[in-house]
Design a protein around this motif. Structure first.
Motif, PDB file in Angstrom:
ATOM      1  N   PHE A 114       0.820  -1.216   0.000  1.00  0.00           N
ATOM      2  CA  PHE A 114       0.000   0.000   0.000  1.00  0.00           C
ATOM      3  C   PHE A 114       0.853   1.265   0.000  1.00  0.00           C
ATOM      4  O   PHE A 114       0.428   2.303  -0.528  1.00  0.00           O
ATOM      5  CB  PHE A 114      -0.967   0.000   1.182  1.00  0.00           C
ATOM      6  N   LYS A 115       2.056   1.179   0.548  1.00  0.00           N
ATOM      7  CA  LYS A 115       2.934   2.351   0.575  1.00  0.00           C
ATOM      8  C   LYS A 115       3.423   2.748  -0.817  1.00  0.00           C
ATOM      9  O   LYS A 115       3.969   3.840  -0.986  1.00  0.00           O
ATOM     10  CB  LYS A 115       4.121   2.087   1.494  1.00  0.00           C
ATOM     11  N   LYS A 116       3.228   1.895  -1.815  1.00  0.00           N
ATOM     12  CA  LYS A 116       3.659   2.191  -3.182  1.00  0.00           C
ATOM     13  C   LYS A 116       2.704   3.146  -3.898  1.00  0.00           C
ATOM     14  O   LYS A 116       3.024   3.635  -4.979  1.00  0.00           O
ATOM     15  CB  LYS A 116       3.756   0.896  -3.996  1.00  0.00           C
ATOM     16  N   PHE A 117       1.530   3.396  -3.314  1.00  0.00           N
ATOM     17  CA  PHE A 117       0.487   4.136  -4.023  1.00  0.00           C
ATOM     18  C   PHE A 117       0.272   5.524  -3.431  1.00  0.00           C
ATOM     19  O   PHE A 117       0.579   5.781  -2.267  1.00  0.00           O
ATOM     20  CB  PHE A 117      -0.833   3.359  -3.980  1.00  0.00           C
ATOM     21  N   ARG A 118      -0.280   6.408  -4.274  1.00  0.00           N
ATOM     22  CA  ARG A 118      -0.820   7.694  -3.844  1.00  0.00           C
ATOM     23  C   ARG A 118      -2.229   7.757  -4.415  1.00  0.00           C
ATOM     24  O   ARG A 118      -2.480   8.368  -5.446  1.00  0.00           O
ATOM     25  CB  ARG A 118       0.051   8.861  -4.338  1.00  0.00           C
ATOM     26  N   ALA A 119      -3.133   7.072  -3.731  1.00  0.00           N
ATOM     27  CA  ALA A 119      -4.500   6.900  -4.233  1.00  0.00           C
ATOM     28  C   ALA A 119      -5.286   8.206  -4.148  1.00  0.00           C
ATOM     29  O   ALA A 119      -5.035   9.051  -3.280  1.00  0.00           O
ATOM     30  CB  ALA A 119      -5.208   5.812  -3.443  1.00  0.00           C
ATOM     31  N   ASP A 120      -6.245   8.351  -5.050  1.00  0.00           N
ATOM     32  CA  ASP A 120      -7.139   9.505  -4.991  1.00  0.00           C
ATOM     33  C   ASP A 120      -8.066   9.424  -3.788  1.00  0.00           C
ATOM     34  O   ASP A 120      -8.336  10.429  -3.118  1.00  0.00           O
ATOM     35  CB  ASP A 120      -7.977   9.574  -6.276  1.00  0.00           C
ATOM     36  N   ILE A 121      -8.566   8.214  -3.520  1.00  0.00           N
ATOM     37  CA  ILE A 121      -9.555   8.010  -2.450  1.00  0.00           C
ATOM     38  C   ILE A 121      -9.246   6.705  -1.731  1.00  0.00           C
ATOM     39  O   ILE A 121      -8.819   5.719  -2.343  1.00  0.00           O
ATOM     40  CB  ILE A 121     -10.986   7.933  -3.028  1.00  0.00           C
ATOM     41  N   CYS A 122      -9.491   6.704  -0.446  1.00  0.00           N
ATOM     42  CA  CYS A 122      -9.528   5.454   0.326  1.00  0.00           C
ATOM     43  C   CYS A 122     -10.917   5.313   0.931  1.00  0.00           C
ATOM     44  O   CYS A 122     -11.372   6.199   1.661  1.00  0.00           O
ATOM     45  CB  CYS A 122      -8.485   5.471   1.439  1.00  0.00           C
ATOM     46  N   PHE A 123     -11.616   4.241   0.597  1.00  0.00           N
ATOM     47  CA  PHE A 123     -12.876   3.900   1.260  1.00  0.00           C
ATOM     48  C   PHE A 123     -12.528   3.058   2.475  1.00  0.00           C
ATOM     49  O   PHE A 123     -12.025   1.944   2.363  1.00  0.00           O
ATOM     50  CB  PHE A 123     -13.815   3.144   0.325  1.00  0.00           C
TER      51      PHE A 123
END
Length: 249
Positions: free
Chosen positions: A159-168
């Motif tokens: 998960f640390k590899k991402f810069r997501a727009d949204i987290c649900f």
């Protein structure tokens, strides 16, 4: 007053006020704060409340096991899922945690929406297998059987590899002062990584989970961008969260 009677008074006050303080209970019960502190410890050991500095707050109601949570409060969670859909648009990278509210969002996704979904939830990955326009990236790791999610160092690093727009982000417990907490240490560590990897954190919470706490810390409450609940957003109970700059939906 017998100990069992004191216990009942403490639980009644907790149900009424959503928190109890040692000083207030000492006055009500006509005993010392040390006696109240011991009573609260016993109740906490029985899993009936969460002991905090200076008093206690409730645990979140409802089951923790995924199989039991699937049908619990389903009507309320459908309201939450439908509200949450408005935050999605084509091209986003979205983290889905393993909560049952997040699962209902996955089930309700429009067939024409294009997303990249990152998840550690086996049920959500299975649901999205049927969605032609959603790319699914699955976080490997060790299976937490009670929740059907992966956990551990490998999952966190993924998960640390991402810069997501949204987290649900399905909420087990949220408290304005104690933050967001959960009942399992390793799953809470994974959820923390999800939050830290997301630009916008949308908490999915039934009203009964507000003002409660569990044992393991995930993040401060003000790290949430939005709280989506099953209640109207003009309820006075939400004011404390709105004052923290959190949008209530």
């Amino acid at each position: 007053m017998l100990k069992e009677e004191r216990f009942q008074v403490i639980l009644n006050q907790l149900g009424q006020d959503q928190k109890v303080l040692l000083s207030g209970l000492s006055d009500i019960l006509k005993v010392s704060e040390d006696t109240v502190r011991r009573d609260i410890k016993e109740l906490a050991d029985q899993g009936l409340l969460k002991s905090v500095r200076g008093g206690a707050v409730p645990h979140a109601p409802g089951p923790h096991n995924f199989k039991d949570r699937v049908e619990y409060g389903n009507d309320q969670k459908k309201v939450i899922a439908n509200k949450a859909l408005r935050f999605l648009k084509d091209g986003q990278v979205v983290i889905f945690d393993g909560g049952t509210s997040a699962m209902l969002i996955a089930q309700a996704l429009p067939k024409d929406i294009r997303l990249t979904v990152v998840t550690n939830s086996f049920p959500i990955a299975s649901i999205l297998e049927e969605h032609d326009k959603v790319e699914v990236l699955f976080a490997g790791g060790r299976l937490l059987k009670s929740s059907f999610v992966t956990i551990g160092h490998e999952t966190i690093q993924y998960f640390k590899k991402f810069r997501a727009d949204i987290c649900f982000f399905g909420i087990c417990s949220i408290h304005s002062e104690l933050g967001v907490t959960g009942p399992d240490y390793e799953e809470s560590e994974v959820k923390r990584a999800m939050v830290e990897s997301s630009r916008e954190v949308i908490a999915l919470s039934t009203i009964e989970k507000l003002g409660t706490a569990e044992a393991y810390y995930i993040c401060p409450t003000n790290q949430l961008t939005t709280i989506v609940t099953d209640q109207p957003d003009d309820m006075s109970d939400f004011n404390i969260y709105k004052e923290m700059g959190i949008r209530m939906v």
